[in-house]
Design a protein around this motif. Structure first.
Motif, PDB file in Angstrom:
ATOM      1  N   GLN A  43     -24.147 -25.543  24.817  1.00  0.00           N
ATOM      2  CA  GLN A  43     -24.947 -24.354  24.494  1.00  0.00           C
ATOM      3  C   GLN A  43     -24.421 -23.708  23.217  1.00  0.00           C
ATOM      4  N   SER A  45     -24.407 -20.691  20.402  1.00  0.00           N
ATOM      5  CA  SER A  45     -24.670 -19.253  20.390  1.00  0.00           C
ATOM      6  C   SER A  45     -25.883 -18.957  19.509  1.00  0.00           C
ATOM      7  N   PRO A  46     -26.617 -17.875  19.788  1.00  0.00           N
ATOM      8  CA  PRO A  46     -27.792 -17.545  18.971  1.00  0.00           C
ATOM      9  C   PRO A  46     -27.487 -17.456  17.480  1.00  0.00           C
ATOM     10  N   ASP A  47     -26.287 -16.962  17.137  1.00  0.00           N
ATOM     11  CA  ASP A  47     -25.952 -16.854  15.710  1.00  0.00           C
ATOM     12  C   ASP A  47     -25.402 -18.156  15.132  1.00  0.00           C
ATOM     13  N   GLN A  49     -22.536 -19.647  15.533  1.00  0.00           N
ATOM     14  CA  GLN A  49     -21.123 -19.702  15.171  1.00  0.00           C
ATOM     15  C   GLN A  49     -20.295 -20.534  16.142  1.00  0.00           C
ATOM     16  N   TYR A  50     -20.651 -20.479  17.436  1.00  0.00           N
ATOM     17  CA  TYR A  50     -19.855 -21.173  18.451  1.00  0.00           C
ATOM     18  C   TYR A  50     -20.742 -22.003  19.368  1.00  0.00           C
ATOM     19  N   TRP A  94     -25.431 -18.111  26.770  1.00  0.00           N
ATOM     20  CA  TRP A  94     -25.109 -17.061  25.807  1.00  0.00           C
ATOM     21  C   TRP A  94     -26.040 -15.864  25.961  1.00  0.00           C
ATOM     22  N   ASP A  97     -26.565 -11.266  22.129  1.00  0.00           N
ATOM     23  CA  ASP A  97     -25.651 -10.711  21.126  1.00  0.00           C
ATOM     24  C   ASP A  97     -24.592 -11.708  20.660  1.00  0.00           C
ATOM     25  N   SER A  98     -24.591 -12.921  21.211  1.00  0.00           N
ATOM     26  CA  SER A  98     -23.633 -13.982  20.855  1.00  0.00           C
ATOM     27  C   SER A  98     -22.186 -13.605  21.157  1.00  0.00           C
ATOM     28  N   ASN A  99     -21.961 -12.574  21.957  1.00  0.00           N
ATOM     29  CA  ASN A  99     -20.599 -12.161  22.302  1.00  0.00           C
ATOM     30  C   ASN A  99     -20.282 -12.367  23.775  1.00  0.00           C
ATOM     31  N   SER A 378     -29.942 -22.908  18.025  1.00  0.00           N
ATOM     32  CA  SER A 378     -29.567 -21.557  17.606  1.00  0.00           C
ATOM     33  C   SER A 378     -30.752 -20.885  16.926  1.00  0.00           C
ATOM     34  N   ASP A 379     -30.631 -19.580  16.699  1.00  0.00           N
ATOM     35  CA  ASP A 379     -31.687 -18.855  15.990  1.00  0.00           C
ATOM     36  C   ASP A 379     -31.821 -19.330  14.547  1.00  0.00           C
TER      37      ASP A 379
END
Length: 680
Positions: A43, A45-47, A49-50, A94, A97-99, A378-379
């Protein structure tokens, strides 16, 4: 002069050492199965990064597969454990907010929903549920998590009316009888089912009480699709009163979070499922499969315009099943599909323009070379997926701007030090009707085409589940012991179009698929390196049926190994957990109406011809091809005084090799049986 000689000798030694070093690599062993690892549920992250993924590794002490959560940085490729301990973790998802990452774990003693805050490095359990949650889905505003969970049904009038006297204090009575009144009352892997219905719930992402949104005696289905306003959920279900008798029917519904009201969104004949909202909320993509009473139907991608309720099909000309549609933006979707033994990811625009992105999803099945794999988006349009090959199980891979790179090498420490069998692809024509059959064969380490090798024909299950050029621990073990292993996608296999998949309609097992298999054996012999005096046959489930059927039609094989086979179709469909859908879709009528048809397709009808020594291997708890099937064949062969052995696996269901030691047992019993009848 001396220097020149020294250099020359060094060159010779180096040239000799390189092939020697390769030859000295160990072959793949039974114990190596415990060392295998693979990635799943990747999976991003939406941004972008991970990537969080489930890292699967076998535990030799507990004889199971541990599932831990690991993180990969998409920029640097560095990866580290997020949660890696003695507990099990699954379904990482996720937050927008990707956090935050939601997941399911038994770390608190039962399967509960947890959330991990990445920046704060804190983890909390946010649920207190009585049953295992499934299909986690974050709301777009990040405030709630939706999920499915079974809710026990109320006792029926009959169950409540039964008088049950109270046992005296300290008395040791027999267990209370179990009343079964449901059509679906058993499931392989679970056994006898508690009478329960699957409902939709939501729970605050910061923790709190779960709220049930749906009711009624139904099995609501995921995945759950949140509307962009976070106030509605769309789901798939058959909410008819006789839904248990309609396995090919499902409609789309939406439920309001405010009051739990449920409205029909899209209905009609067939299955409507896997809804996904477009980012602007104006369209709903979903999958559709017809209600034809046949064994296989393509899943088609369709769009529902929520402004006018019009349905538009996409990819009408694609003669393959579409899976896992995801919106990349409001004008295009990404999806996966299976094609000629491969799992691919492609993109399609709303104008029906399709382009493949990657074709090497693989490696989430370690035992046999079945198609597998998944992806997430991802987005920013980056694609994270499980990437494998004929030499490696699934690693985490990233597709970005047309380029692919592996972010993990989970098995390089093991398989990089093993000399594996080489997988070769080829096609041949079936002698039945000249139908093209796609196949692969594995040559053993150190293969020499001038020599003769024993052949194992290994047949896949389903019968529709296809094989491909993917890593297989079981088949690599056969190759490591000096066998050439042939496996094919015989008629009925999917990934070749609907016509090919239906060539076995009402013909499984039959002389048709038998002809495909034997034509493959002859095609291998024609290559010149197969020992015709050492031919063997094996397979599991549908492959076990084909094995048992084949030895009733030929005596060319030295020995056979049939894992969890069907031997008598009448007894099978009336005792197995799959009876409702199987009778409707794979037979022309009920067994008492079409008894002769059931009998002709049963290996038991041919047992009077069998002379091939046969090994039978089945889990004692199998509810898909019950143990009684194996026992019928064993006793019939014993009555005929044919060499046979029955291996019963305690505590195992249909997935008889799901635990590492059982996979080893399946392969090693087969190898020992074949060695017994292998001619020098």
């Amino acid at each position: 002069m001396q220097t020149s000689v020294r250099h020359w000798l060094g060159f010779v030694l180096l040239c000799c050492w390189l092939p020697l070093a390769q030859a000295e690599l160990a072959h793949f062993s039974a114990e190596d199965i415990f060392e295998l690892e693979f990635a799943s549920d990747v999976q991003i992250s939406p941004d972008g990064q991970y990537i969080v993924f489930v890292r699967n590794s076998n535990n030799i002490q507990q004889d199971n597969t541990l599932q831990r959560l690991w993180i990969v940085d998409t920029n640097t490729g560095q990866h580290w454990p997020l949660l890696d301990d003695e507990f099990q973790y699954s379904q990482p998802r996720w937050a927008p907010d990707s956090n935050r990452i939601a997941f399911i774990s038994n770390r608190s003693g039962s399967e509960q929903i947890h959330v991990h805050w990445l920046t704060q490095r804190r983890t909390a359990r946010i649920s207190n549920l009585t049953h295992r949650p499934e299909q986690l889905a974050w709301s777009p505003d990040g405030q709630q998590l939706a999920f499915l969970m079974e809710v026990p049904a109320e006792p029926t009038d009959f169950a409540r009316s039964v008088y049950r006297p109270k046992a005296p204090k300290g008395a040791e009575w027999a267990a209370t009888p179990v009343i079964v009144e449901r059509t679906y009352y058993q499931q392989d892997g679970r056994g006898l089912l508690e009478s329960a219905y699957r409902q939709i719930f939501v729970v605050p992402a910061a923790g709190g009480s779960a709220r049930q949104l749906t009711e009624g005696p139904y099995l609501h289905q995921g995945p759950l699709a949140w509307a962009p306003d976070s106030q509605r959920l769309v789901f798939s279900a058959n909410r008819n009163s006789d839904w248990e008798y309609q396995p090919r029917q499902a409609d789309l519904y939406q439920v309001q979070l405010k009051n739990g009201s449920v409205q029909s969104l899209l209905s009609g004949a067939g299955q409507h499922y896997h809804p996904v909202f477009s980012p602007d909320g104006l369209q709903l993509a979903f999958l559709f499969a017809s209600d034809k009473p046949v064994a296989y139907r393509n899943s088609k991608l369709q769009l529902l315009d929520l402004r006018n309720n019009e349905v538009q099909p996409l990819l009408k000309e694609l003669d393959r099943s579409v899976e896992n549609p995801v919106w990349q933006d409001n004008q295009q979707l990404v999806f996966q599909y299976e094609d000629r033994g491969l799992t691919k990811v492609a993109r399609v625009t709303l104008r029906n323009r399709m382009a493949d992105l990657v074709s090497d999803l693989s490696g989430a099945n370690s035992g046999r070379p079945y198609l597998s794999g998944m992806f997430s988006l991802s987005d920013k349009g980056q694609l994270a997926y499980t990437r494998g090959s004929s030499k490696r199980l699934a690693d985490v891979a990233l597709w970005q701007h047309g380029q692919v790179r592996n972010l993990t090498q989970l098995n390089e420490d093991l398989l990089g030090q093993r000399q594996l069998g080489k997988v070769h692809e080829f096609t041949y024509r079936s002698k039945l009707d000249e139908e093209e059959i796609h196949a692969w064969y594995i040559t053993p380490p150190g293969f020499d085409p001038s020599k003769k090798y024993p052949l194992i024909l290994e047949i896949h299950g389903g019968p529709h589940l296809p094989y491909g050029p993917h890593f297989s621990a079981e088949l690599q073990r056969y190759a490591a012991e000096g066998y050439v292993v042939l496996y094919n996608n015989y008629r009925g296999s999917i990934s070749y179009g609907e016509r090919f998949a239906l060539l076995l309609q009402n013909k499984y097992a039959s002389t048709d698929d038998f002809a495909d298999h034997m034509s493959g054996v002859d095609a291998m012999i024609a290559k010149g390196f197969i020992d015709e005096n050492n031919l063997f046959i094996a397979g599991g489930s549908a492959g076990g049926i084909a094995t048992a059927y084949a030895i009733g039609l030929t005596d060319r094989f030295n020995a056979a190994a049939a894992t969890n086979p069907v031997i008598n179709w009448v007894s099978k469909v009336l005792t197995a957990d799959s009876y409702m859908a199987q009778i409707q879709n794979q037979f022309p009528g009920m067994p008492w109406e079409q008894h002769e048809h059931y009998w002709q397709r049963s290996p038991l009808s041919l047992v009077g011809n069998v002379t091939t020594p046969t090994l039978l291997f089945t889990g004692e708890l199998d509810r898909r091809t019950p143990m009684a099937e194996t026992e019928q064949f064993y006793q019939a062969l014993r009555l005929r005084q044919v060499d046979t052995a029955m291996v019963r696996v305690p505590g195992a269901y249909h997935g008889v090799s799901s635990r590492p030691s059982r996979m080893i047992a399946k392969v090693e019993h087969t190898l020992a049986w074949f060695a017994r009848y292998r001619k020098e």
